[in-house]
Design a protein around this motif. Structure first.
Motif, mmCIF file in Angstrom:
data_model
loop_
_atom_site.group_PDB
_atom_site.id
_atom_site.type_symbol
_atom_site.label_atom_id
_atom_site.label_comp_id
_atom_site.label_asym_id
_atom_site.label_seq_id
_atom_site.Cartn_x
_atom_site.Cartn_y
_atom_site.Cartn_z
ATOM 1 N N ARG A 2 0.833 -1.209 0.000
ATOM 2 C CA ARG A 2 0.000 0.000 0.000
ATOM 3 C C ARG A 2 0.870 1.264 0.000
ATOM 4 O O ARG A 2 0.423 2.336 -0.424
ATOM 5 N N ALA A 3 2.126 1.119 0.456
ATOM 6 C CA ALA A 3 3.058 2.260 0.448
ATOM 7 C C ALA A 3 3.532 2.577 -0.964
ATOM 8 O O ALA A 3 4.147 3.613 -1.203
ATOM 9 N N ALA A 4 3.255 1.671 -1.922
ATOM 10 C CA ALA A 4 3.758 1.863 -3.287
ATOM 11 C C ALA A 4 2.626 2.021 -4.300
ATOM 12 O O ALA A 4 2.861 1.991 -5.499
ATOM 13 N N ILE A 5 1.378 2.176 -3.805
ATOM 14 C CA ILE A 5 0.242 2.229 -4.738
ATOM 15 C C ILE A 5 -0.437 3.599 -4.696
ATOM 16 O O ILE A 5 -0.779 4.106 -3.631
ATOM 17 N N VAL A 6 -0.585 4.184 -5.885
ATOM 18 C CA VAL A 6 -1.347 5.433 -6.035
ATOM 19 C C VAL A 6 -2.368 5.199 -7.139
ATOM 20 O O VAL A 6 -2.014 4.777 -8.242
ATOM 21 N N PHE A 7 -3.625 5.427 -6.825
ATOM 22 C CA PHE A 7 -4.686 5.266 -7.819
ATOM 23 C C PHE A 7 -4.992 6.587 -8.511
ATOM 24 O O PHE A 7 -4.957 7.654 -7.881
ATOM 25 N N TYR A 8 -5.278 6.487 -9.804
ATOM 26 C CA TYR A 8 -5.764 7.625 -10.581
ATOM 27 C C TYR A 8 -7.115 7.241 -11.159
ATOM 28 O O TYR A 8 -7.380 6.059 -11.391
ATOM 29 N N ARG A 9 -7.938 8.254 -11.407
ATOM 30 C CA ARG A 9 -9.253 8.011 -12.001
ATOM 31 C C ARG A 9 -9.354 8.845 -13.278
ATOM 32 O O ARG A 9 -8.987 10.028 -13.275
ATOM 33 N N VAL A 10 -9.839 8.250 -14.346
ATOM 34 C CA VAL A 10 -9.992 8.967 -15.623
ATOM 35 C C VAL A 10 -11.181 9.912 -15.485
ATOM 36 O O VAL A 10 -12.287 9.486 -15.169
ATOM 37 N N SER A 11 -10.939 11.207 -15.705
ATOM 38 C CA SER A 11 -12.004 12.186 -15.463
ATOM 39 C C SER A 11 -12.641 12.742 -16.735
ATOM 40 O O SER A 11 -13.573 13.532 -16.672
ATOM 41 N N ARG A 12 -12.128 12.311 -17.905
ATOM 42 C CA ARG A 12 -12.731 12.738 -19.174
ATOM 43 C C ARG A 12 -12.875 11.537 -20.101
ATOM 44 O O ARG A 12 -12.074 10.610 -20.028
ATOM 45 N N LEU A 70 -16.416 1.891 1.731
ATOM 46 C CA LEU A 70 -15.106 1.299 1.997
ATOM 47 C C LEU A 70 -14.076 2.005 1.136
ATOM 48 O O LEU A 70 -14.254 2.100 -0.084
ATOM 49 N N GLU A 71 -13.012 2.515 1.753
ATOM 50 C CA GLU A 71 -11.900 3.056 0.967
ATOM 51 C C GLU A 71 -10.978 1.898 0.605
ATOM 52 O O GLU A 71 -10.562 1.131 1.480
ATOM 53 N N VAL A 72 -10.655 1.762 -0.675
ATOM 54 C CA VAL A 72 -9.846 0.624 -1.146
ATOM 55 C C VAL A 72 -8.390 0.760 -0.704
ATOM 56 O O VAL A 72 -7.737 1.767 -0.963
ATOM 57 N N PHE A 73 -7.899 -0.291 -0.021
ATOM 58 C CA PHE A 73 -6.485 -0.392 0.342
ATOM 59 C C PHE A 73 -5.768 -1.325 -0.631
ATOM 60 O O PHE A 73 -4.671 -1.048 -1.079
#
Length: 257
Positions: A101-111, A213-216
């Protein structure tokens, strides 16, 4: 009881406030870890790098030493607090999922119709595919700001594993993909358990309809049941555990919001 509800509410407030403080640090650390990994061989396992003694856990000192070899200037106190934040079981050591979890960053497509391309830069290379709006991506490298002020990220699409570069922010400041904490909502009550296996687990508590739930840890297939499950933090009271996305009978328990 009212007292139990009040305690639960206070715990949730404290947990959510703590997350607001720690998430920016966790994201910075993740970017530093990914930067280090991008400079060594492809598909290097950061957990194996950190777990020097090979006991299947990352200790506090191993975590500190691993971060000393990553770019970025993190204080010992910051890393101590981050270690505690990641240590869901409160046992002073990190299992693989906790460490990762220390190495994961999520992005979300906004367009809609954002290009996922093979290479960074003006040439961009071949189109891998178009990304759908609201699709979730995992950061692999970056964000990198180019001369023309365009910010790009190398990422993996959670939907199908497609890898490539996407424009996070255009030269005019338009956001195409943005860093996001991902949440799932309970659509049909299910249990929050301590481990991935739905057969060999202990129930933490019941998750009620409407809870968030916030995804870990992104969804994984439980090898003992074949169910898709994810690890997350219940915003209601800060409880952390695994929950089933869809039951064997087709009942949908969790959907992304």
């Amino acid at each position: 009881t009212d007292a139990t509800t009040k305690v639960s509410r206070l715990r949730a407030t404290a947990s959510n406030k703590h997350a607001q403080v720690m998430e920016p640090i966790r994201t910075e650390v993740a970017q530093a870890i990914l930067s280090r990994l991008s400079k060594i061989k492809e598909d290097q396992d950061p957990f194996a790098l950190a777990d020097v003694d090979g006991d299947g856990f990352v200790s506090r000192s191993e975590f500190q030493n691993f971060m000393n070899d990553c770019p970025g200037n993190f204080s010992r106190d910051q890393l101590k607090k981050l270690f505690d934040y990641l240590d869901d079981a409160r046992v002073g050591r990190l299992e693989r999922d906790e460490f990762m979890r220390a190495a994961i960053v999520f992005y979300r497509v906004s367009r809609p119709s954002v290009d996922l391309v093979q290479t960074m830069g003006v040439a961009q290379g071949k189109l891998v595919r178009k990304l759908d709006v609201n699709e979730i991506l995992e950061l692999l490298e970056g964000p990198i700001k180019e001369i023309n002020k365009v910010v790009r990220v190398k990422c993996r699409a959670m939907k199908d594993g497609a890898i490539g570069w996407a424009t996070a922010t255009g030269s005019n400041g338009v956001v195409f993909v943005e860093q996001k904490r991902v949440h799932f909502q309970v659509k049909s009550s299910t249990t929050l358990t301590d481990v991935l296996s739905a057969k060999a687990c202990t129930t933490i508590r019941e998750l009620k309809d409407g809870e968030l739930l916030e995804v870990f840890v992104w969804e994984k297939v439980d090898p003992t049941t074949g169910l898709r499950r994810l690890k997350g933090r219940a915003l209601k009271d800060g409880s952390v555990g695994w929950a089933t996305i869809e039951g064997n009978g087709g009942t949908v328990h969790l959907t992304m919001v």
